[in-house]
Motif scaffolding. Sequence first.
Motif, short mmCIF file in Angstrom:
data_model
loop_
_atom_site.label_atom_id
_atom_site.label_comp_id
_atom_site.label_asym_id
_atom_site.label_seq_id
_atom_site.Cartn_x
_atom_site.Cartn_y
_atom_site.Cartn_z
N PRO A 36 62.92 57.06 56.04
CA PRO A 36 64.33 57.79 56.40
C PRO A 36 64.13 59.20 56.68
O PRO A 36 65.25 59.79 57.30
CB PRO A 36 64.90 57.45 55.15
N ILE A 37 62.65 59.42 57.04
CA ILE A 37 62.43 60.79 57.57
C ILE A 37 61.42 60.73 58.51
O ILE A 37 60.58 59.76 58.66
CB ILE A 37 62.23 61.92 56.17
N LEU A 38 61.10 61.81 59.49
CA LEU A 38 60.08 61.90 60.35
C LEU A 38 59.12 62.77 59.67
O LEU A 38 58.82 63.78 59.95
CB LEU A 38 60.77 62.43 61.39
N GLY A 39 58.45 62.05 58.74
CA GLY A 39 57.39 62.76 57.88
C GLY A 39 56.15 62.62 58.33
O GLY A 39 55.96 61.90 59.38
N THR A 40 55.16 62.93 57.54
CA THR A 40 53.82 62.59 58.19
C THR A 40 53.59 61.07 57.97
O THR A 40 53.53 60.42 57.21
CB THR A 40 52.61 63.18 56.76
N TRP A 41 53.29 60.73 59.43
CA TRP A 41 53.44 59.35 59.68
C TRP A 41 52.26 58.39 59.09
O TRP A 41 52.48 57.37 58.93
CB TRP A 41 53.45 58.99 61.09
N THR A 42 51.05 58.99 58.74
CA THR A 42 50.08 58.41 58.15
C THR A 42 50.18 58.33 56.60
O THR A 42 49.22 57.59 56.19
CB THR A 42 48.82 58.81 58.64
#
Length: 124
Positions: free
Chosen positions: A100-106
């Motif tokens: 639900p967020i554009l966080g650290t994708w890895t």
Amino acid sequence: QVQLVESGGGSVQTGGSLRLSCTASGSTTNIKQITWFRQSPGTEREAVARIALATGESLYADSVKGRFTISQDNFKNTVYLQMNNLKPEDTHRYYCAASPILGTWTAIITYTAWGRGTQVTVSS
């Protein structure tokens, strides 16, 4: 809640191609990014490719750049992973995950919904 279902895995020879699908249902409007991960028994889950749903921006692991392409079909609530020039080291179970967020994708902790995975086997 979001539910994810993967499909499209299978067995191919080196150099072959597969297209994986990840179909989302439920509270899909809450999803900001979807990422494909892969894992084999005894190994860490590895982030492979990610797409930001609002912009289509994609990111890739170095190991798959130039071979894998992530895309989305908004009408079908589906994200695809086109995998070309497959190698034996691409043999893993592939999972899609939604955040639900554009966080650290890895980072696995970024994701709140996971599918059950689909197996990809590449033989030499």
